[in-house]
Design an enzyme around this catalytic site. Sequence first.
Site, PDB file in Angstrom:
ATOM      1  N   SER A 120       0.850  -1.186   0.000  1.00 40.32           N
ATOM      2  CA  SER A 120       0.000   0.000   0.000  1.00 40.32           C
ATOM      3  C   SER A 120       0.883   1.233   0.000  1.00 40.32           C
ATOM      4  O   SER A 120       1.810   1.338   0.798  1.00 40.32           O
ATOM      5  CB  SER A 120      -0.916   0.004   1.227  1.00 40.32           C
ATOM      6  OG  SER A 120      -1.742   1.152   1.245  1.00 40.32           O
ATOM      7  N   HIS A 124       2.133  12.223  -0.807  1.00 37.89           N
ATOM      8  CA  HIS A 124       1.679  13.611  -0.753  1.00 37.89           C
ATOM      9  C   HIS A 124       2.893  14.499  -1.022  1.00 37.89           C
ATOM     10  O   HIS A 124       3.951  14.319  -0.404  1.00 37.89           O
ATOM     11  CB  HIS A 124       1.070  13.927   0.617  1.00 37.89           C
ATOM     12  CG  HIS A 124      -0.135  13.107   0.945  1.00 37.89           C
ATOM     13  ND1 HIS A 124      -1.353  13.303   0.325  1.00 37.89           N
ATOM     14  CD2 HIS A 124      -0.313  12.073   1.810  1.00 37.89           C
ATOM     15  CE1 HIS A 124      -2.235  12.441   0.811  1.00 37.89           C
ATOM     16  NE2 HIS A 124      -1.627  11.684   1.701  1.00 37.89           N
ATOM     17  N   HIS A 134      -2.021   7.228  -5.086  1.00 36.72           N
ATOM     18  CA  HIS A 134      -2.272   6.061  -4.234  1.00 36.72           C
ATOM     19  C   HIS A 134      -2.124   4.812  -5.081  1.00 36.72           C
ATOM     20  O   HIS A 134      -2.502   4.782  -6.255  1.00 36.72           O
ATOM     21  CB  HIS A 134      -3.692   6.123  -3.647  1.00 36.72           C
ATOM     22  CG  HIS A 134      -4.232   4.791  -3.207  1.00 36.72           C
ATOM     23  ND1 HIS A 134      -5.070   4.035  -4.000  1.00 36.72           N
ATOM     24  CD2 HIS A 134      -4.032   4.077  -2.073  1.00 36.72           C
ATOM     25  CE1 HIS A 134      -5.371   2.916  -3.360  1.00 36.72           C
ATOM     26  NE2 HIS A 134      -4.757   2.912  -2.203  1.00 36.72           N
ATOM     27  N   THR A 137      -1.791  -3.230  -4.167  1.00 40.23           N
ATOM     28  CA  THR A 137      -2.196  -4.527  -4.714  1.00 40.23           C
ATOM     29  C   THR A 137      -2.091  -5.533  -3.580  1.00 40.23           C
ATOM     30  O   THR A 137      -1.289  -5.381  -2.660  1.00 40.23           O
ATOM     31  CB  THR A 137      -1.314  -4.980  -5.900  1.00 40.23           C
ATOM     32  OG1 THR A 137       0.062  -4.988  -5.506  1.00 40.23           O
ATOM     33  CG2 THR A 137      -1.498  -4.071  -7.100  1.00 40.23           C
ATOM     34  N   ARG A 138      -2.888  -6.584  -3.655  1.00 41.62           N
ATOM     35  CA  ARG A 138      -2.956  -7.509  -2.535  1.00 41.62           C
ATOM     36  C   ARG A 138      -3.472  -8.872  -2.989  1.00 41.62           C
ATOM     37  O   ARG A 138      -4.128  -8.996  -4.036  1.00 41.62           O
ATOM     38  CB  ARG A 138      -3.888  -6.964  -1.451  1.00 41.62           C
ATOM     39  CG  ARG A 138      -5.312  -6.741  -1.956  1.00 41.62           C
ATOM     40  CD  ARG A 138      -6.179  -6.002  -0.957  1.00 41.62           C
ATOM     41  NE  ARG A 138      -7.494  -5.696  -1.517  1.00 41.62           N
ATOM     42  CZ  ARG A 138      -7.777  -4.632  -2.240  1.00 41.62           C
ATOM     43  NH1 ARG A 138      -6.820  -3.740  -2.487  1.00 41.62           N
ATOM     44  NH2 ARG A 138      -8.993  -4.425  -2.715  1.00 41.62           N
ATOM     45  N   GLY A 281      -7.075  -5.683  13.544  1.00 35.64           N
ATOM     46  CA  GLY A 281      -6.030  -5.514  14.534  1.00 35.64           C
ATOM     47  C   GLY A 281      -4.652  -5.214  13.998  1.00 35.64           C
ATOM     48  O   GLY A 281      -3.656  -5.365  14.715  1.00 35.64           O
TER      49      GLY A 281
END
Length: 298
Positions: A120, A124, A134, A137-138, A281
């Site tokens: 991720s 800025h 932004h 990928t996952r 979490g």
Amino acid sequence: MAADEMIEHKAQASAWFRTLRDDIVQAFENIENTQTSGPLSDQPAGTFEVSETKRTGDAGEDAGGGLMSVMRGGRVFEKVGVNISTVYGTLGERAQGAMAARKGIPGMKDDPRFWAAGISLVAHMQNPHAPAVHMNTRMFWTPHAWWFGGGSDLNPCIEYDEDTAHFHCTQKAWLDPHGEEHYPKLKEWADEYFYVPHRGRARGVGGIFMDDLCTGDWASDFTLTQDIGRAFLPAYVPLVEKRRNTDWDDGDKDTQLIHRGLYAEYNLVYDRGTKFGLETGHDANAVLMSLPPVAKWT
């Protein structure tokens, strides 16, 4: 799919996200080191501070973690984070319900185990003319399903049509070898996903986005996901190179800070990744890394 085969696939995906992270960190530090003109060129070049993140399971057990790499106050980047993680364990009831409802996965209550890995990134910029961006990928796995997701989108506060065109054309060039149907579908998906309903507008000028990618051919889906990641640097870095020395004034900075307010609103109210990270979490600082260092509301 056999269990040992999926173990190997998980390892491949996790290793790829680390490789992509390393390439991006090096490219961004190179930008900092070559910034030798402009109002901030006399200050030290920005470097990434790297720290480990940990996820703890409900019973206090180790449940994975990752690396959080953040650069603050650079010559070009005001704040940029490039995070990777590989986490696992069991989903709590709230996350189970959200996942089952959104993806139609049966059996989540009976076997709520999960594994997820990804990258991720949010950048800025110091110069209001250089666009924020932004990318993520996952890969996600449960005993009931697996899938890939992610994409990248451009978030300029001062828009340039040629920059938007370059960003989109580069992504299309990387997607088209996988089938020319992908780019228009993923572009439309991004337009819908990054829309801010309470403002009645998109948070930026779009890009590509996908979720639930599972054709049954893991290798093909993984290759597509890799090319979404590979497209990022050629889509984005030329825009930074073009705009990083553009003169700006107080009005430009004000425009940037107001646009950052819109970005923050979206991430805190609507972004699924933010919600999922906090619900399961993961390290809150890593989850909230995407927020800008300074923002403004009128």
